[in-house]
Scaffold this active site. Structure first.
Site, short mmCIF file in Angstrom:
data_model
loop_
_atom_site.label_atom_id
_atom_site.label_comp_id
_atom_site.label_asym_id
_atom_site.label_seq_id
_atom_site.Cartn_x
_atom_site.Cartn_y
_atom_site.Cartn_z
N GLU A 38 0.86 -1.18 0.00
CA GLU A 38 0.00 0.00 0.00
C GLU A 38 0.89 1.23 0.00
OE1 GLU A 38 -2.66 0.87 3.31
OE2 GLU A 38 -3.70 2.37 2.10
N ASP A 90 9.52 7.75 -0.02
CA ASP A 90 8.73 8.33 -1.09
C ASP A 90 8.22 7.17 -1.95
OD1 ASP A 90 7.75 9.95 -3.20
OD2 ASP A 90 9.67 9.73 -4.22
N ASP A 113 -2.48 11.93 -2.89
CA ASP A 113 -2.62 13.39 -2.94
C ASP A 113 -2.96 13.82 -4.36
OD1 ASP A 113 -2.01 13.41 -0.29
OD2 ASP A 113 0.00 14.23 -0.49
N LYS A 117 -3.55 21.90 -8.17
CA LYS A 117 -3.10 23.05 -8.96
C LYS A 117 -2.42 22.58 -10.25
CE LYS A 117 -2.46 26.18 -5.10
NZ LYS A 117 -1.53 26.59 -4.08
N ASP A 149 -11.29 10.72 -4.48
CA ASP A 149 -12.51 11.55 -4.42
C ASP A 149 -12.38 12.72 -5.40
OD1 ASP A 149 -10.39 12.69 -2.81
OD2 ASP A 149 -11.84 14.26 -2.35
N LYS A 188 -13.77 9.69 6.05
CA LYS A 188 -13.90 11.14 6.16
C LYS A 188 -14.62 11.72 4.92
CE LYS A 188 -10.16 14.38 5.60
NZ LYS A 188 -10.59 15.75 5.55
N PHE A 189 -14.19 11.28 3.73
CA PHE A 189 -14.76 11.83 2.50
C PHE A 189 -16.23 11.43 2.35
CE2 PHE A 189 -10.31 12.00 0.44
CZ PHE A 189 -10.10 13.27 0.96
C1 SAM Z 1 -4.98 11.66 1.39
S1 SAM Z 1 -3.96 10.65 2.35
C2 SAM Z 1 -4.66 9.02 2.12
C3 SAM Z 1 -4.18 8.04 3.15
C4 SAM Z 1 -4.78 6.62 3.07
N1 SAM Z 1 -4.44 5.97 1.82
C5 SAM Z 1 -6.27 6.67 3.24
O1 SAM Z 1 -7.00 6.48 2.25
O2 SAM Z 1 -6.72 6.90 4.38
C6 SAM Z 1 -2.47 10.54 1.35
C7 SAM Z 1 -1.33 9.91 2.08
O3 SAM Z 1 -0.22 9.75 1.20
C8 SAM Z 1 0.96 10.20 1.86
N2 SAM Z 1 1.92 10.61 0.82
C9 SAM Z 1 1.89 11.74 0.08
N3 SAM Z 1 2.91 11.78 -0.77
C10 SAM Z 1 3.61 10.63 -0.58
C11 SAM Z 1 4.77 10.08 -1.18
N4 SAM Z 1 5.42 10.71 -2.16
N5 SAM Z 1 5.20 8.88 -0.76
C12 SAM Z 1 4.54 8.21 0.23
N6 SAM Z 1 3.44 8.69 0.83
C13 SAM Z 1 2.98 9.88 0.44
C14 SAM Z 1 0.49 11.32 2.74
O4 SAM Z 1 1.40 11.61 3.79
C15 SAM Z 1 -0.83 10.77 3.24
O5 SAM Z 1 -0.67 9.94 4.37
#
Ligand code: SAM
Length: 209
Positions: A38, A90, A113, A117, A149, A188-189
Site C-alpha cells: 500500500e 517516497d 494526494d 493546482k 474523491d 472522512k470523505f
Molecule cells: C490523502 S492521504 C490518504 C491516506 C490513506 N491511503 C487513506 O486512504 O486513508 C495521502 C497519504 O499519502 C501520503 N503521501 C503523500 N505523498 C507521498 C509520497 N510521495 N510517498 C509516500 N506517501 C505519500 C500522505 O502523507 C498521506 O498519508
C-alpha cells in the site's frame, strides 16, 4: 503513550538512492507468502485491518509523513503483527528503485494526494511511468486497486491504466455504486458527501519467450 513501543519488528529501512539494491521480501518476512503493497498509508486503517484479517499474506505500507509512519508502526507493533512492515519512503522512489520484478500480488493506492493546482499535476503518483512500474513489479494476474474523491484525478487514473497494454480493467464504480472501503480518508470523505471513484486493474499474463 507510544514512547515505549519497540517498532523495529514492524519497520524496514529505506534503501537510499545511492544503493543499487532491491528488497528481498522473502528475507524481510522469513517466508514465501504473497506480498501486497500500500502506497501512502495515512493512519493505516486499511493496512492493519488487512494484515489482521489475512495472516497468510505479507503487507508492506509506505508512507512519507514521519508522523503517520510512526503512528502505524506503533499500532502494528502493539498488535504484534508479523505479516506487516511499515517503511518511511517516497512511494515513487520505493516502487521504481527498490522493488524487484514480478514479485507483488497486489498494489493498493487509496486517495493519493491529488495535487489540484495545474502546475503541480506532474507530482501526482498515478502517471504512465507508474503504470509501467506496476506492470513490472506485479505478478501475472496481480491487481492494482485505486480510489480517489478527486474527479480529475479519477479521469487520469483511468486514462493511464486503460492506455497501458499490460492491464485490463476489472472493476469500476463511482459514487453510490462504489463499495465502502476501510481507509481513514474514505470514511472522512464519505461523511462529507464526496463522490468516491474506485478502479481495479489486473496485470495481463506476460508473453512467454
Ligand atoms: C490523502 S492521504 C490518504 C491516506 C490513506 N491511503 C487513506 O486512504 O486513508 C495521502 C497519504 O499519502 C501520503 N503521501 C503523500 N505523498 C507521498 C509520497 N510521495 N510517498 C509516500 N506517501 C505519500 C500522505 O502523507 C498521506 O498519508
Amino acid at each position: 503513550m507510544g514512547a515505549n513501543v519497540d517498532i523495529s519488528p514492524v519497520t524496514i529501512e529505506q534503501i537510499p538512492l545511492t544503493q543499487d539494491r532491491r528488497y528481498e521480501f522473502r528475507d524481510v518476512f522469513g517466508n514465501d507468502n504473497s506480498v501486497e503493497l500500500e502506497l501512502g498509508i495515512g493512519k493505516g486503517r486499511f493496512l492493519i485491518q488487512q494484515a489482521q484479517a489475512r495472516p497468510d499474506v505479507n503487507f508492506v505500507g509506505v508512507e512519507w509523513a514521519g508522523r503517520y509512519y510512526r503512528l502505524v508502526a506503533e499500532r502494528a507493533a502493539r498488535r504484534g503483527l508479523e505479516n506487516l512492515r511499515v517503511l518511511r519512503d517516497d512511494a515513487a522512489h520505493f516502487i521504481r528503485d527498490t522493488v524487484g520484478n514480478d514479485c507483488i500480488h497486489g498494489l493498493h493506492v487509496y486517495f493519493p494526494d491529488p495535487w489540484p493546482k495545474a502546475r503541480h499535476i506532474k507530482r501526482r503518483l498515478v502517471q504512465p511511468w507508474f503504470a509501467r512500474e506496476a506492470a513490472r513489479v506485479l505478478i501475472d494476474g496481480g491487481v492494482v486497486k485505486l480510489a480517489t474523491d478527486h474527479p480529475d484525478y479519477a479521469l487520469q487514473m483511468e486514462e493511464v491504466f486503460n492506455s497501458d497494454a499490460d492491464f485490463e480493467q476489472i472493476f469500476r464504480a463511482i459514487g453510490d455504486e462504489a463499495p465502502e472501503g476501510v481507509t481513514n480518508w474514505e470514511v472522512k470523505f464519505r461523511a462529507e458527501g464526496r463522490t468516491i471513484h474506485k478502479f481495479e486493474y489486473r496485470r495481463k499474463p506476460r508473453q512467454s519467450a
